[in-house]
Scaffold this motif. Sequence first.
Motif, PDB file in Angstrom:
ATOM      1  N   GLN B  78      36.821  23.588  30.918  1.00 32.88           N
ATOM      2  CA  GLN B  78      37.908  24.129  31.757  1.00 32.88           C
ATOM      3  C   GLN B  78      39.233  24.201  31.003  1.00 32.88           C
ATOM      4  OE1 GLN B  78      35.738  21.809  32.843  1.00 32.88           O
ATOM      5  NE2 GLN B  78      35.151  22.196  34.960  1.00 32.88           N
ATOM      6  N   ALA B  90      26.263  36.537  35.404  1.00 30.36           N
ATOM      7  CA  ALA B  90      26.798  35.422  36.202  1.00 30.36           C
ATOM      8  C   ALA B  90      28.005  35.826  37.047  1.00 30.36           C
ATOM      9  CB  ALA B  90      27.149  34.222  35.307  1.00 30.36           C
ATOM     10  N   LEU B  91      27.924  37.010  37.652  1.00 31.27           N
ATOM     11  CA  LEU B  91      29.003  37.404  38.593  1.00 31.27           C
ATOM     12  C   LEU B  91      28.767  36.647  39.902  1.00 31.27           C
ATOM     13  CD1 LEU B  91      29.145  41.261  38.043  1.00 31.27           C
ATOM     14  CD2 LEU B  91      30.602  39.519  37.038  1.00 31.27           C
ATOM     15  N   PHE B  92      29.851  36.271  40.572  1.00 32.90           N
ATOM     16  CA  PHE B  92      29.707  35.509  41.812  1.00 32.90           C
ATOM     17  C   PHE B  92      29.328  36.479  42.933  1.00 32.90           C
ATOM     18  CE2 PHE B  92      33.273  33.325  39.446  1.00 32.90           C
ATOM     19  CZ  PHE B  92      32.410  32.451  38.808  1.00 32.90           C
ATOM     20  N   PRO B  93      28.108  36.349  43.479  1.00 35.27           N
ATOM     21  CA  PRO B  93      27.622  37.351  44.439  1.00 35.27           C
ATOM     22  C   PRO B  93      28.382  37.375  45.754  1.00 35.27           C
ATOM     23  CG  PRO B  93      26.058  35.530  44.228  1.00 35.27           C
ATOM     24  CD  PRO B  93      27.124  35.294  43.215  1.00 35.27           C
ATOM     25  N   ASN B  94      29.110  36.271  46.039  1.00 36.85           N
ATOM     26  CA  ASN B  94      29.853  36.205  47.307  1.00 36.85           C
ATOM     27  C   ASN B  94      31.226  36.848  47.195  1.00 36.85           C
ATOM     28  OD1 ASN B  94      30.271  33.947  45.481  1.00 36.85           O
ATOM     29  ND2 ASN B  94      31.668  33.115  46.985  1.00 36.85           N
ATOM     30  N   MET B  95      31.570  37.354  46.009  1.00 36.66           N
ATOM     31  CA  MET B  95      32.892  37.958  45.820  1.00 36.66           C
ATOM     32  C   MET B  95      32.749  39.414  45.346  1.00 36.66           C
ATOM     33  SD  MET B  95      34.801  34.965  43.700  1.00 36.66           S
ATOM     34  CE  MET B  95      34.440  33.247  44.005  1.00 36.66           C
ATOM     35  N   TYR B 103      39.635  35.507  41.132  1.00 41.50           N
ATOM     36  CA  TYR B 103      39.212  34.110  41.005  1.00 41.50           C
ATOM     37  C   TYR B 103      39.460  33.609  39.579  1.00 41.50           C
ATOM     38  CZ  TYR B 103      36.050  30.042  41.186  1.00 41.50           C
ATOM     39  OH  TYR B 103      35.518  28.775  41.117  1.00 41.50           O
ATOM     40  N   ALA B 104      39.204  34.498  38.608  1.00 40.94           N
ATOM     41  CA  ALA B 104      39.406  34.121  37.199  1.00 40.94           C
ATOM     42  C   ALA B 104      40.885  33.901  36.891  1.00 40.94           C
ATOM     43  CB  ALA B 104      38.837  35.198  36.293  1.00 40.94           C
ATOM     44  N   ILE B 105      41.738  34.771  37.435  1.00 41.36           N
ATOM     45  CA  ILE B 105      43.176  34.664  37.120  1.00 41.36           C
ATOM     46  C   ILE B 105      43.810  33.478  37.841  1.00 41.36           C
ATOM     47  CG2 ILE B 105      45.415  35.847  37.151  1.00 41.36           C
ATOM     48  CD1 ILE B 105      43.878  38.504  37.266  1.00 41.36           C
ATOM     49  N   GLY B 106      43.398  33.236  39.061  1.00 40.71           N
ATOM     50  CA  GLY B 106      44.000  32.149  39.835  1.00 40.71           C
ATOM     51  C   GLY B 106      45.038  32.684  40.801  1.00 40.71           C
ATOM     52  N   ARG B 146      36.263  39.978  33.541  1.00 35.20           N
ATOM     53  CA  ARG B 146      36.515  38.648  34.124  1.00 35.20           C
ATOM     54  C   ARG B 146      36.744  37.603  33.027  1.00 35.20           C
ATOM     55  NH1 ARG B 146      31.867  35.740  37.572  1.00 35.20           N
ATOM     56  NH2 ARG B 146      31.143  35.396  35.454  1.00 35.20           N
ATOM     57  N   ALA B 147      36.018  37.757  31.911  1.00 34.13           N
ATOM     58  CA  ALA B 147      36.145  36.775  30.826  1.00 34.13           C
ATOM     59  C   ALA B 147      37.441  36.935  30.035  1.00 34.13           C
ATOM     60  CB  ALA B 147      34.943  36.880  29.900  1.00 34.13           C
ATOM     61  N   ARG B 150      41.980  36.293  31.485  1.00 32.98           N
ATOM     62  CA  ARG B 150      42.844  35.118  31.314  1.00 32.98           C
ATOM     63  C   ARG B 150      43.402  35.030  29.896  1.00 32.98           C
ATOM     64  NH1 ARG B 150      39.613  30.698  31.549  1.00 32.98           N
ATOM     65  NH2 ARG B 150      41.261  29.243  32.037  1.00 32.98           N
TER      66      ARG B 150
END
Lengths: 229, 266
Positions: B78, B90-95, B103-106, B146-147, B150
């Motif tokens: 982290q 590995a994309l978040f399926p709920n988003m 989510y990645a940026i915050g 997404r990677a 940030r």
Amino acid sequence: MESEFISTLTVTFKLAFYTTSILLVIGLIIVYILSNDCQENKTFKKLKPLIETLVTLPIVLPPSVIGFYLLIIFSPRSKLGKLLNETFDFSLAFTFEGIVLASVFFSLPFMINPIYNAINLLPASLKEASYSLGKSRLTTFLKVQIPCIKNNIISASAITFAHTIGEFGIVLMVGGNIPNETKVASIAIYDEFESLNFTMAHKYSITLFLLSFALLLTIYFINRRISRI
Amino acid sequence: MIKISVTKHYTQKLRNFILDVDLELDKHDFTAIYGPSGSGKTTLLRIIAGLTTPDKGFISVKGDVWFDSKRNINIPIQKRNIGFVFQDYALFPNMTVKENIKYAIGKNYDEKLIDYFLDMVNLKNLKNSYPDNLSGGQKQRVAIVRAIVRKPKILLLDEPFSALDKNIGEKIQDELLQIHKLLKLKTFIVSHDVRQIFKLCNKCIIIDEGKIKSHGKPSETFNLEPSKLIATDDNKKIFLENTIISHDNLEQIDENTFIARIVIKK
């Protein structure tokens, strides 16, 4: 007679509701602890199978065994029972709080095992991706893992609820059969049947059957709709 | 400058070996990690990311120590500020696409920044779609955005194009190269595809049974040196001298074999 019928059903569904709600919170906390990667903590790694066994034990043990030990542990003669009685005025035997506690212990695996298995079946890359984005384990659990298994959580809650409605042995052992307090529908059916009051036994049975059926059908219907979205 | 000097006992189904790597890399390199299956490529990538802990060794990035077994330092993933692109995306399926990136940026996300990156990979119109409704190529683009959103110190990609159609894979490679240059990233890619390595990378590590067999420019690591027999024409053996082979002329036959197509002027 009619008021006792309603009060028995109210106690039954109140018990199922409290048990499910408490177990949902406790279950998610235990699953969070158990699903720790524990690469660093070797002691926890060794303890993990022990915790898993204790959680699953109620499935194989007769309810009377759990009821017996709960009565011993929480008896007013034991230190814990005495402390709880003096501090919170809590008594396990023959109280509604007592049957909720016993029911929570007994239904533990029905809530935890499906959620824990579902978390373990998620690809490890999902949580690793979240960690790589700087997110903590708790944030990952709450915002990625839990939403991904929401269907399993709904199913686990439904099964726990239904299982508690049908609970007989442990409730009878801990709570006895006190109307308006610990008398639940499953015990009432047995009671009426023993008294050869078949009409009343049938009334309880059919009500329990229809309500449980309708409830589970609604939950699975909602579950299916959520999974389509 | 990145320094990696680590060892890790590596256990596979039927064999054990020790991953033993000692590397120094310049900033802004695009480095390929190449080697046969089970050679330790992904393990090396995971060690850099902090997903796997080495038995002993040292990792430092731009002066920051990420791992030092002697001083008991192991910075968690982290806090390493990396971007990791997984083989299965590995994309978040709920988003949705946009939510994955938010989510990645915050909390302090900039809507324009999200649109800028999504526009770069032609995904602006799909920002409200869920991953399940995207094609493999679209998912991979989202995973890359997404990677990198940030602005990580290091971008790590684990065989990102292995599940993609060749043409789509090449398009995304162009976009990746553009992003790598734009953000001046330090990028590691695990790859089985020599053609891809020649196209993207200026450094290559060939790894086998946990040991580095070769390290340098792709042309050096793949032994494309002068006087190497690489082609035949009309049953005559042809030796090439001082020949630079462009990646456009390379074709991979299997994991370890590739051929160079050349034009011979008679």
